[in-house]
Design an enzyme around this catalytic site. Structure first.
Site, PDB file in Angstrom:
ATOM      1  N   CYS A 116       0.818  -1.226   0.000  1.00 52.39           N
ATOM      2  CA  CYS A 116       0.000   0.000   0.000  1.00 52.39           C
ATOM      3  C   CYS A 116       0.844   1.265   0.000  1.00 52.39           C
ATOM      4  CB  CYS A 116      -0.951   0.000   1.197  1.00 52.39           C
ATOM      5  SG  CYS A 116      -2.035  -1.426   1.179  1.00 52.39           S
ATOM      6  N   HIS A 262      -3.864   6.849   1.729  1.00 55.04           N
ATOM      7  CA  HIS A 262      -4.147   5.564   1.093  1.00 55.04           C
ATOM      8  C   HIS A 262      -5.567   5.152   1.465  1.00 55.04           C
ATOM      9  CE1 HIS A 262      -4.276   1.417   0.142  1.00 55.04           C
ATOM     10  NE2 HIS A 262      -4.138   1.010   1.392  1.00 55.04           N
ATOM     11  N   ASN A 292     -10.160  -0.963  -1.722  1.00 53.44           N
ATOM     12  CA  ASN A 292      -8.739  -0.728  -1.487  1.00 53.44           C
ATOM     13  C   ASN A 292      -7.957  -1.253  -2.692  1.00 53.44           C
ATOM     14  OD1 ASN A 292      -6.046  -0.987  -0.659  1.00 53.44           O
ATOM     15  ND2 ASN A 292      -6.592  -1.546   1.445  1.00 53.44           N
TER      16      ASN A 292
HETATM   17  N1  ACO Z   1     -18.988  -9.799   6.394  1.00 61.73           N
HETATM   18  C1  ACO Z   1     -19.671 -10.078   7.499  1.00 61.73           C
HETATM   19  N2  ACO Z   1     -19.088 -10.378   8.679  1.00 61.73           N
HETATM   20  C2  ACO Z   1     -17.752 -10.371   8.712  1.00 61.73           C
HETATM   21  C3  ACO Z   1     -16.980 -10.090   7.570  1.00 61.73           C
HETATM   22  C4  ACO Z   1     -17.645  -9.801   6.378  1.00 61.73           C
HETATM   23  N3  ACO Z   1     -16.991  -9.505   5.244  1.00 61.73           N
HETATM   24  N4  ACO Z   1     -15.682 -10.160   7.920  1.00 61.73           N
HETATM   25  C5  ACO Z   1     -15.634 -10.478   9.214  1.00 61.73           C
HETATM   26  N5  ACO Z   1     -16.875 -10.605   9.689  1.00 61.73           N
HETATM   27  C6  ACO Z   1     -17.296 -10.945  11.040  1.00 61.73           C
HETATM   28  C7  ACO Z   1     -16.221 -11.626  11.842  1.00 61.73           C
HETATM   29  O1  ACO Z   1     -16.182 -12.997  11.544  1.00 61.73           O
HETATM   30  C8  ACO Z   1     -16.647 -11.345  13.250  1.00 61.73           C
HETATM   31  O2  ACO Z   1     -17.647 -12.251  13.600  1.00 61.73           O
HETATM   32  P1  ACO Z   1     -17.748 -12.845  15.101  1.00 61.73           P
HETATM   33  O3  ACO Z   1     -17.948 -11.636  15.967  1.00 61.73           O
HETATM   34  O4  ACO Z   1     -18.920 -13.739  15.007  1.00 61.73           O
HETATM   35  O5  ACO Z   1     -16.446 -13.524  15.346  1.00 61.73           O
HETATM   36  C9  ACO Z   1     -17.284  -9.976  13.158  1.00 61.73           C
HETATM   37  O6  ACO Z   1     -17.558  -9.750  11.771  1.00 61.73           O
HETATM   38  C10 ACO Z   1     -16.409  -8.867  13.660  1.00 61.73           C
HETATM   39  O7  ACO Z   1     -15.109  -9.073  13.139  1.00 61.73           O
HETATM   40  P2  ACO Z   1     -13.955  -8.153  13.547  1.00 61.73           P
HETATM   41  O8  ACO Z   1     -12.717  -8.617  12.853  1.00 61.73           O
HETATM   42  O9  ACO Z   1     -13.932  -7.976  15.029  1.00 61.73           O
HETATM   43  O10 ACO Z   1     -14.450  -6.806  12.916  1.00 61.73           O
HETATM   44  P3  ACO Z   1     -13.769  -5.402  13.007  1.00 61.73           P
HETATM   45  O11 ACO Z   1     -14.721  -4.471  13.623  1.00 61.73           O
HETATM   46  O12 ACO Z   1     -12.384  -5.480  13.541  1.00 61.73           O
HETATM   47  O13 ACO Z   1     -13.668  -5.027  11.474  1.00 61.73           O
HETATM   48  C11 ACO Z   1     -12.201  -4.945   9.603  1.00 61.73           C
HETATM   49  C12 ACO Z   1     -12.936  -5.829  10.581  1.00 61.73           C
HETATM   50  C13 ACO Z   1     -13.180  -4.172   8.740  1.00 61.73           C
HETATM   51  C14 ACO Z   1     -11.337  -5.812   8.709  1.00 61.73           C
HETATM   52  C15 ACO Z   1     -11.344  -3.952  10.412  1.00 61.73           C
HETATM   53  O14 ACO Z   1     -10.557  -4.625  11.352  1.00 61.73           O
HETATM   54  C16 ACO Z   1     -10.489  -3.120   9.556  1.00 61.73           C
HETATM   55  O15 ACO Z   1     -10.951  -2.286   8.813  1.00 61.73           O
HETATM   56  N6  ACO Z   1      -9.167  -3.293   9.622  1.00 61.73           N
HETATM   57  C17 ACO Z   1      -8.258  -2.607   8.765  1.00 61.73           C
HETATM   58  C18 ACO Z   1      -7.983  -3.501   7.644  1.00 61.73           C
HETATM   59  C19 ACO Z   1      -7.565  -2.791   6.408  1.00 61.73           C
HETATM   60  O16 ACO Z   1      -7.830  -1.658   6.158  1.00 61.73           O
HETATM   61  N7  ACO Z   1      -6.895  -3.549   5.609  1.00 61.73           N
HETATM   62  C20 ACO Z   1      -6.547  -3.061   4.332  1.00 61.73           C
HETATM   63  C21 ACO Z   1      -5.271  -3.565   3.928  1.00 61.73           C
HETATM   64  S1  ACO Z   1      -3.976  -2.815   4.778  1.00 61.73           S
HETATM   65  C22 ACO Z   1      -4.005  -1.312   4.329  1.00 61.73           C
HETATM   66  O17 ACO Z   1      -4.374  -1.011   3.253  1.00 61.73           O
HETATM   67  C23 ACO Z   1      -3.595  -0.348   5.340  1.00 61.73           C
END
Ligand code: ACO
Length: 335
Positions: A116, A262, A292
């Protein structure tokens, strides 16, 4: 003494593959909802390639547009930099593929692998070459095809919904006019202890054989992410990098016309804005339409801002990125 050169962006271009995949389309193929995706990331839709299209193909289209925008001839380009985490092949890199596709001379072609942060890392390399007079017209391409290797099962759905395909390119040239325009500084950072927070471990040449049935059976060829750690670090590191970059140039957030973070996740962009106390109107946010696109996300947003007249000559534009590695970065440009 001739005036020392700064590096200016003289042309920008972007290319998104035509196929749009909405959150509702994803609902049909995986266990997710439009509401979950929008609430957690701000994403509504993203573009996917048709199978058979590589990131070098997307990069080619973006490059053609950037070269035209710079009113340049292909023959004037004297160096290529290609940033991607999703090259067409293990080797050779995409730099040579685009050199051939564009029909350029036997000029150098450099591949950058900083995920990224790839665009800002590449910009910093180009900036040194231009400032030292080594090259006079650099084509910098950033392109990704991620849709072909996303895990739509529950194990990978956190990551699969975030990513999209796309490309953008810029042309970089020296500015000796002394008007103060150009790349003012770039700032690069890394911390490899977080490498496993966001990575794709298979296939790996460190294994012999590199391809073996267990990793395929266990679906270990997909990228994996610790979303919470990524979220926390991205939200802290990007404002930190921007603060360092502004202080380096004796600027404040009031001087910034546009911040282009980003596009990882709209909630991260909002945290970055809050951390810097910069109003959201001054922050580029297009993740709702593209998801992304990793290395391509900043130059796609830059091209949009330039084409929409959102940035004007002389404006201070700040770029910041964070991604797998971790690597993170910032750049300050007087447009
Ligand atoms: N659809 C529905 N439910 C989902 C999905 C989905 N696509 N993905 C995960 N879940 C569920 C999980 O299984 C979990 O279920 P559970 O509570 O029954 O175990 C629940 O949703 C919550 O999951 P969490 O991981 O706790 O959710 P969180 O609030 O942390 O959000 C997310 C997850 C969106 C990935 C967040 O952590 C995030 O945005 N992180 C940053 C990631 C990012 O931006 N990555 C990009 C690449 S790196 C970069 O570019 C910087």
């Amino acid at each position: 003494m001739p005036m020392s050169a700064s590096t200016i962006i003289t042309g920008t271009g972007r290319y998104l593959p035509p196929r749009i995949v909405t959150n509702f389309d994803l609902e049909k193929i995986m266990n997710t909802t439009d509401e979950w995706i929008r609430q957690r990331s701000g994403i509504r839709e993203r573009h996917y390639v048709e199978p058979g299209t590589g990131s070098s193909d997307l990069g080619f289209e973006a490059a053609v547009r950037a070269i035209e925008d710079a009113k340049s001839e292909r023959s004037e380009i004297d160096f290529i930099i290609f940033a991607t985490l999703s090259p067409d092949y293990y080797f050779p890199g995409n730099g040579v593929l685009i050199q051939h596709k564009l029909g350029l001379g036997t000029i150098g072609a450099l591949d950058i692998r900083n995920q990224c942060s790839g665009f800002i890392y590449a910009l910093s390399v180009a900036d040194q070459y231009i400032k030292t007079g080594t090259f006079k017209k650099i084509l910098l391409v950033a392109a990704e095809v991620q849709s072909t290797n996303l895990d739509y099962s529950d194990a990978g759905r956190d990551l699969a919904v975030l990513f999209g395909d796309g490309a953008a390119a810029v042309i970089l040239e020296p500015n000796r006019s002394g008007d103060g325009r150009g790349v003012l500084s770039t700032h690069l950072f890394s911390d490899g202890k977080h490498a496993s927070d966001l990575w794709m471990v298979h296939p790996s040449p460190k294994n012999k054989p590199t391809f073996y049935p267990e990793f395929i059976a266990n679906r270990e060829y997909y990228p994996r992410m610790d979303g919470r750690n990524v979220f926390k670090n991205a939200s802290e590191r990007m404002p930190e990098a921007v603060t360092i970059a502004l202080e380096h140039n004796r600027l404040t957030v009031e001087d910034v016309a546009l911040l282009i973070p980003h596009q990882a996740n709209d909630r991260i962009s909002q945290m970055v804005a809050r951390g810097l106390k910069i109003p959201l109107e001054k922050v580029a946010r297009n993740i709702d339409r593209y998801g992304n696109t990793t290395a391509a996300s900043i130059p796609i947003a830059l091209d949009e801002a330039a084409k929409e007249g959102r940035i004007k000559r002389g404006d201070i534009v700040v770029l910041t990125a964070f991604g797998s590695g971790y690597t993170w970065a910032a750049a300050v440009i007087r447009w």
